[in-house]
Design a protein around this motif. Structure first.
Motif, mmCIF file in Angstrom:
data_model
loop_
_atom_site.group_PDB
_atom_site.id
_atom_site.type_symbol
_atom_site.label_atom_id
_atom_site.label_comp_id
_atom_site.label_asym_id
_atom_site.label_seq_id
_atom_site.Cartn_x
_atom_site.Cartn_y
_atom_site.Cartn_z
ATOM 1 N N VAL A 164 0.835 -1.209 0.000
ATOM 2 C CA VAL A 164 0.000 0.000 0.000
ATOM 3 C C VAL A 164 0.867 1.256 0.000
ATOM 4 C CG1 VAL A 164 -1.701 1.334 1.307
ATOM 5 C CG2 VAL A 164 -1.929 -1.157 1.140
ATOM 6 N N GLU A 165 1.926 1.262 0.827
ATOM 7 C CA GLU A 165 2.824 2.417 0.924
ATOM 8 C C GLU A 165 3.503 2.708 -0.409
ATOM 9 O OE1 GLU A 165 3.382 4.502 3.300
ATOM 10 O OE2 GLU A 165 2.339 3.573 4.995
ATOM 11 N N PHE A 166 4.011 1.672 -1.044
ATOM 12 C CA PHE A 166 4.718 1.862 -2.311
ATOM 13 C C PHE A 166 3.762 2.265 -3.428
ATOM 14 C CE2 PHE A 166 8.026 -0.937 -0.330
ATOM 15 C CZ PHE A 166 9.043 0.009 -0.353
ATOM 16 N N ASN A 167 2.559 1.754 -3.409
ATOM 17 C CA ASN A 167 1.566 2.163 -4.405
ATOM 18 C C ASN A 167 1.265 3.648 -4.309
ATOM 19 O OD1 ASN A 167 0.570 0.291 -6.338
ATOM 20 N ND2 ASN A 167 -0.272 -0.967 -4.687
ATOM 21 N N ARG A 168 1.162 4.128 -3.084
ATOM 22 C CA ARG A 168 0.927 5.562 -2.876
ATOM 23 C C ARG A 168 2.087 6.385 -3.405
ATOM 24 N NH1 ARG A 168 -1.150 5.201 3.423
ATOM 25 N NH2 ARG A 168 -3.301 4.493 2.984
ATOM 26 N N ALA A 169 3.296 5.924 -3.152
ATOM 27 C CA ALA A 169 4.481 6.660 -3.588
ATOM 28 C C ALA A 169 4.582 6.734 -5.103
ATOM 29 C CB ALA A 169 5.733 5.990 -3.018
ATOM 30 N N LEU A 170 4.223 5.642 -5.791
ATOM 31 C CA LEU A 170 4.329 5.612 -7.246
ATOM 32 C C LEU A 170 3.405 6.614 -7.919
ATOM 33 C CD1 LEU A 170 4.620 1.763 -7.900
ATOM 34 C CD2 LEU A 170 6.409 3.478 -8.147
ATOM 35 N N HIS A 171 2.310 6.936 -7.267
ATOM 36 C CA HIS A 171 1.365 7.910 -7.844
ATOM 37 C C HIS A 171 1.930 9.329 -7.841
ATOM 38 C CE1 HIS A 171 -1.858 5.126 -8.522
ATOM 39 N NE2 HIS A 171 -1.888 4.733 -7.252
ATOM 40 N N LEU A 172 2.995 9.557 -7.084
ATOM 41 C CA LEU A 172 3.606 10.883 -7.012
ATOM 42 C C LEU A 172 4.533 11.164 -8.186
ATOM 43 C CD1 LEU A 172 4.544 10.911 -3.212
ATOM 44 C CD2 LEU A 172 2.537 11.958 -4.282
ATOM 45 N N PHE A 173 4.925 10.109 -8.902
ATOM 46 C CA PHE A 173 5.884 10.276 -9.981
ATOM 47 C C PHE A 173 5.183 10.628 -11.286
ATOM 48 C CE2 PHE A 173 8.440 6.961 -7.475
ATOM 49 C CZ PHE A 173 9.020 7.960 -6.702
ATOM 50 N N PRO A 174 5.878 11.346 -12.182
ATOM 51 C CA PRO A 174 5.260 11.742 -13.459
ATOM 52 C C PRO A 174 4.984 10.537 -14.355
ATOM 53 C CG PRO A 174 7.615 12.256 -13.435
ATOM 54 C CD PRO A 174 7.250 11.851 -12.046
ATOM 55 N N LYS A 175 4.097 10.725 -15.309
ATOM 56 C CA LYS A 175 3.731 9.666 -16.241
ATOM 57 C C LYS A 175 4.922 9.295 -17.122
ATOM 58 C CE LYS A 175 0.127 8.373 -19.548
ATOM 59 N NZ LYS A 175 -1.081 8.806 -20.290
ATOM 60 N N ARG A 176 5.051 8.037 -17.435
ATOM 61 C CA ARG A 176 6.205 7.550 -18.196
ATOM 62 C C ARG A 176 5.969 7.637 -19.697
ATOM 63 N NH1 ARG A 176 9.358 2.990 -14.946
ATOM 64 N NH2 ARG A 176 8.947 3.751 -12.851
ATOM 65 N N GLU A 177 7.078 7.732 -20.408
ATOM 66 C CA GLU A 177 7.014 7.801 -21.866
ATOM 67 C C GLU A 177 6.412 6.535 -22.451
ATOM 68 O OE1 GLU A 177 10.100 8.301 -25.645
ATOM 69 O OE2 GLU A 177 10.836 8.540 -23.586
#
Length: 362
Positions: free
Chosen positions: A249-262
């Motif tokens: 759950v923690e890592f899923n939340r963190a991944l949403h903070l990163f910009p969209k990938r090419e």
């Protein structure tokens, strides 16, 4: 009575067979002759394309060699294998020491071979900064996979290469692909910003994590997290299942903070246990969905082209560095400048500039 016991005892030493005093000289000369014989580049290429693992291992040794006498032969072998390469998928696997990389790779590799895949594992072991030695014990850890006829494991020392990627791992990938291996797994030494080296030679980058090893947010670092295409929380078994799900759950939340990938791929987080072999098939399904997406969009091929360009520049840098430090005039001048710098007679920058001018004026 004592004499009778001595005669009936089974613990009696018997005379052995004495070794012959004269060794067959013909056999010795034949052994020496066989050791001196080295297959040509053409012979090694043909054997590699035929799936000969001995030839593959020999070619990898030549590619990894720092002996200038081996450069030309290694280059010819790689060039001959290149038209038959690039038909695999390349997966990089990283994680902190103790996360269970070797155990995971063995279970994951066995799962792939059972699906009919031919798997090559390139395991990079850390080299000592003092002795410059390396244990190369991954074959010992992967007891089952090493016996699998559809798997090939090649441990290599990281040497001085940043990121724990052997200097010639890129060339080794080409050789393994030419030998018919369709899935290449690259295990790195550990986690850090320098893991960009392995990221730049694989199609999919998998980050292994464990729960219960301190603050979960400590593992959320932009450098490594931004590169990961999937985060797998290993050792999700027994009492650790609940902690692993919380970490997910923690890592899923963190991944949403990163910009969209090419690539338009959204990194996934999942759990598994290499010990109980749970979650392994789901990881392969996740990776397969990534390849389906990126191949359809054209991103897969474009990334391969960009990586080829990147490694051309890296090879130039590496070759320039090797030639510089092997130049006889530079070797002599380097020792003189070293003493001058240590005694504060000249600045480090001025000494470096002087050495570079000496090298390039040739």
């Amino acid at each position: 009575m004592s004499d009778l016991r001595k005669q009936s005892s089974a613990l009696q030493e018997k005379a052995g067979i004495s070794p012959p005093e004269i060794t067959n000289k013909t056999a010795i000369n034949q052994i020496k002759k066989n050791r001196q014989q080295q297959p040509t580049s053409e012979e090694l290429i043909a054997a590699i394309l035929d799936g000969n693992r001995t030839a593959l291992s020999r070619a990898i040794t030549l590619a990894e060699s720092t002996n200038p006498a081996h450069f030309e032969k290694a280059g010819a072998i790689i060039q001959g294998c290149l038209p038959h390469a690039n038909k695999s998928i390349r997966i990089g696997i990283t994680g902190v020491p103790g996360v269970g990389k070797s155990t995971f790779i063995e279970v994951f590799g066995k799962h792939l071979t059972q699906l009919g895949k031919k798997v090559a594992v390139l395991a990079v072991d850390p080299s000592s900064s003092l002795s410059h030695g390396s244990i190369l014990g991954d074959k010992t850890r992967m007891e089952e996979l090493v016996k699998d006829e559809n798997a090939f494991i090649r441990p290599s020392a990281s040497g001085e290469t940043l990121g724990g990627v052997a200097r010639k791992t890129r060339e080794t990938i080409i050789l393994c692909e030419a030998a018919g291996f369709d899935t290449i797994l690259i295990e790195t030494v550990g986690v850090g910003q320098s893991e960009t080296a392995v990221h730049s030679m694989v199609d999919f980058f998998l980050l292994l994590k464990i729960s219960g090893a301190g603050d979960e947010l400590q593992g959320i670092k932009r450098g490594i997290m931004e590169m990961a295409d999937a985060i797998v929380i290993n050792k999700a078994d027994g009492d650790n299942i609940k902690k692993s799900n919380l970490a997910k759950v923690e890592f899923n939340r963190a991944l949403h903070l990163f910009p969209k990938r090419e690539s338009s791929w959204e990194p996934k987080v999942t759990t598994c246990s290499a010990v109980t072999k749970t979650g392994i098939s789901e990881i392969w399904e996740l990776i397969s969905s990534y390849f389906d997406l990126t191949k359809q969009s054209g991103y897969f091929e474009q990334k391969r082209k960009d990586q080829n360009h990147f490694w051309m520049l890296e090879t130039i840098n590496d070759q320039l560095k090797t030639n510089f430090y092997n130049n006889p005039e530079v070797i002599l001048a380097l020792e003189e400048n070293k003493k001058a710098v240590q005694n504060n007679e000249i600045s480090s920058f001025a000494a470096a500039q002087s050495l570079l001018q000496l090298y390039f004026k040739k």
